[in-house]
Design a protein around this motif. Structure first.
Motif, PDB file in Angstrom:
ATOM      1  N   ASP A 167       9.050  18.469  31.281  1.00 48.30           N
ATOM      2  CA  ASP A 167       9.559  18.095  29.957  1.00 48.30           C
ATOM      3  C   ASP A 167      10.816  18.865  29.574  1.00 48.30           C
ATOM      4  O   ASP A 167      11.252  18.817  28.419  1.00 48.30           O
ATOM      5  N   LYS A 179      14.320  14.222  29.174  1.00 47.44           N
ATOM      6  CA  LYS A 179      13.455  15.090  29.961  1.00 47.44           C
ATOM      7  C   LYS A 179      13.856  14.994  31.436  1.00 47.44           C
ATOM      8  O   LYS A 179      14.200  13.914  31.919  1.00 47.44           O
ATOM      9  N   SER A 347      11.115  19.236  19.478  1.00 50.31           N
ATOM     10  CA  SER A 347      10.812  17.819  19.404  1.00 50.31           C
ATOM     11  C   SER A 347      12.123  17.048  19.275  1.00 50.31           C
ATOM     12  O   SER A 347      12.952  17.367  18.413  1.00 50.31           O
ATOM     13  N   ASP A 349      13.519  13.069  19.088  1.00 54.82           N
ATOM     14  CA  ASP A 349      13.151  11.654  18.945  1.00 54.82           C
ATOM     15  C   ASP A 349      11.648  11.449  19.054  1.00 54.82           C
ATOM     16  O   ASP A 349      11.162  10.499  19.690  1.00 54.82           O
ATOM     17  N   GLN A 351       9.505  13.200  20.668  1.00 54.29           N
ATOM     18  CA  GLN A 351       8.905  13.651  21.923  1.00 54.29           C
ATOM     19  C   GLN A 351       8.981  15.171  22.033  1.00 54.29           C
ATOM     20  O   GLN A 351      10.004  15.778  21.707  1.00 54.29           O
ATOM     21  N   SER A 352       7.897  15.769  22.502  1.00 53.00           N
ATOM     22  CA  SER A 352       7.893  17.210  22.730  1.00 53.00           C
ATOM     23  C   SER A 352       8.702  17.522  23.988  1.00 53.00           C
ATOM     24  O   SER A 352       8.554  16.848  25.014  1.00 53.00           O
ATOM     25  N   VAL A 353       9.557  18.530  23.904  1.00 57.38           N
ATOM     26  CA  VAL A 353      10.384  18.919  25.037  1.00 57.38           C
ATOM     27  C   VAL A 353      10.307  20.432  25.216  1.00 57.38           C
ATOM     28  O   VAL A 353       9.927  21.168  24.306  1.00 57.38           O
TER      29      VAL A 353
END
Length: 392
Positions: A167, A179, A347, A349, A351-353
């Motif tokens: 990620d 990612k 986070s 958009d 999504q967790s990164v």
């Protein structure tokens, strides 16, 4: 090949023949394995010393943990090593077709760097019920589950394996911020290599695509692995409970161990350490006398490799032999594992990164690029990014 011709001219046998010197078909010493003993004198040292000498002759560590399994068990002349080497698929077009000035410069005499890409969905089962290998990449079909940099020092005495969390937020050429595992889905090995080269400034010499699913067969081939869980981890959702203590895991259990992340405090970061811990255990078990002394286990191990690993088509069978021979002195304690420096979660958009610690990462990439990983690890031995003996 020039080096081989020089060796032969000097009266030395090429590496591919030297693999079998001093080894009988049953894997035992032929009697000349006591290095340093006087002619006609009995071998010095105890049985353990003799087993270590036999291990050095029988087991050649190829590409450390993962690629080391390609030729690690070639211990008898009647097994055709070339057959097993040829069973490893080659990946065409694995590198970006970019001008030299748009890629990191190769540093002379600075070791060899592999990009290891692990996939969860690479092998399929044919309708006949026999194993059938799917292509290493099909556009949009899969994202890489694991990315590791394997750097082998120029002196071949040490190696470093650095995991990049799947990620990790990076710039993917032609796609913007994303990612890192998306690069493989969008453009396969070549875009993955380009993305990692741009991120690290390290020239990638070779790539290997590995099927995590296939590690079941490899684990079973060596008789299972011993992995210690330091404290009980309760089951959560589909994740199973792991009780504290040492577990002897077969292939199915080991696959569960490396895939889980929901019951782990740091998610994918802890999972990457589990993957490294498993590879370390598999490496140690492969070197165990029980594996070396069993023709059935050895043959099963080599047969399983072709179902697990594909490498770029720049690596010929001869290249693999010569690399294997150059790594004959490498031992598990010379292989170090770590995660890329962690800079926090975010986070984007929705999504967790994972973010890299850019400053720390720059120092690490420079150490890899210039073959100074021993010095780097000595200075960062206590960092939480480095794999220790206790792994959740």
């Amino acid at each position: 090949m020039a080096a081989r011709e020089r060796d032969e001219a000097a009266g030395e046998r090429p590496a591919t023949l030297s693999l079998f010197e001093g080894v009988r078909a049953d894997g035992a010493d032929d009697g000349d394995g006591d290095e340093g003993a006087a002619d006609g004198a009995p071998p010095s040292g105890d049985g353990e010393d003799r087993r270590r000498r036999r291990t050095r002759r029988v087991l050649v560590w190829t590409l450390v943990a993962l690629l080391g399994l390609l030729f690690g068990g070639a211990g008898a002349a009647y097994w055709t090593v070339d057959h097993y080497a040829s069973s490893v698929d080659r990946i065409p077009g694995a590198f970006p077709t970019l001008p030299v000035d748009r890629q990191p410069a190769a540093v002379p005499n600075a070791g060899t760097t592999f990009l290891l890409v692990g996939l969860d969905a690479r092998s399929d089962v044919a309708t006949t019920g026999k194993e059938a290998k799917a292509p290493a990449w099909k556009a949009g079909a899969q994202r890489s589950d694991t990315m590791m940099l394997l750097h082998i020092a120029a002196d071949r005495r040490s190696a470093s394996i650095i995991s990049l969390a799947r990620d990790t937020l990076v710039d993917v050429p032609g796609h913007g911020k994303a990612k890192i595992n998306a690069a493989y889905s969008w453009g396969g090995p070549s875009l993955m290599v380009e993305t990692v080269q741009n991120l690290t400034g390290i020239r990638i010499d070779h790539i290997a695509v590995i099927d995590w699913n296939g590690f079941r067969a490899l684990t079973d081939a060596v008789g299972g692995v011993d992995i210690t869980v330091p404290q009980t981890i309760e089951g959560r959702g589909e994740a199973r409970q792991w009780d504290a203590g040492t577990h002897h895991m077969d292939g199915a259990q080991a696959l569960l161990y490396v895939r889980e992340r929901y019951g782990l405090p740091n998610g994918d970061l802890d999972r990457s350490k589990r993957q490294q811990n498993f590879l370390r255990a598999l490496m140690i078990q492969t070197m165990d006398a029980g594996t070396l002394g069993s023709p059935a286990r050895l043959t099963g191990l080599l047969q399983a490799v072709g179902e697990v690993v594909s490498v770029d088509d720049r690596l010929s069978n001869t290249d693999l032999y010569e690399l294997a021979w150059s790594l004959r002195g490498l031992r598990p304690d010379g292989v170090r594992f770590m995660n890329a420096p962690f800079g926090g979660f975010d986070s984007v958009d929705g999504q967790s990164v994972v973010l890299l610690d850019r400053a720390a990462a720059t120092t690490l990439w420079e150490a890899v690029r210039n073959d100074r990983m021993d010095q780097y690890l000595a200075e960062h031995s206590t960092t939480s990014d480095t794999l220790g003996d206790s792994v959740r």
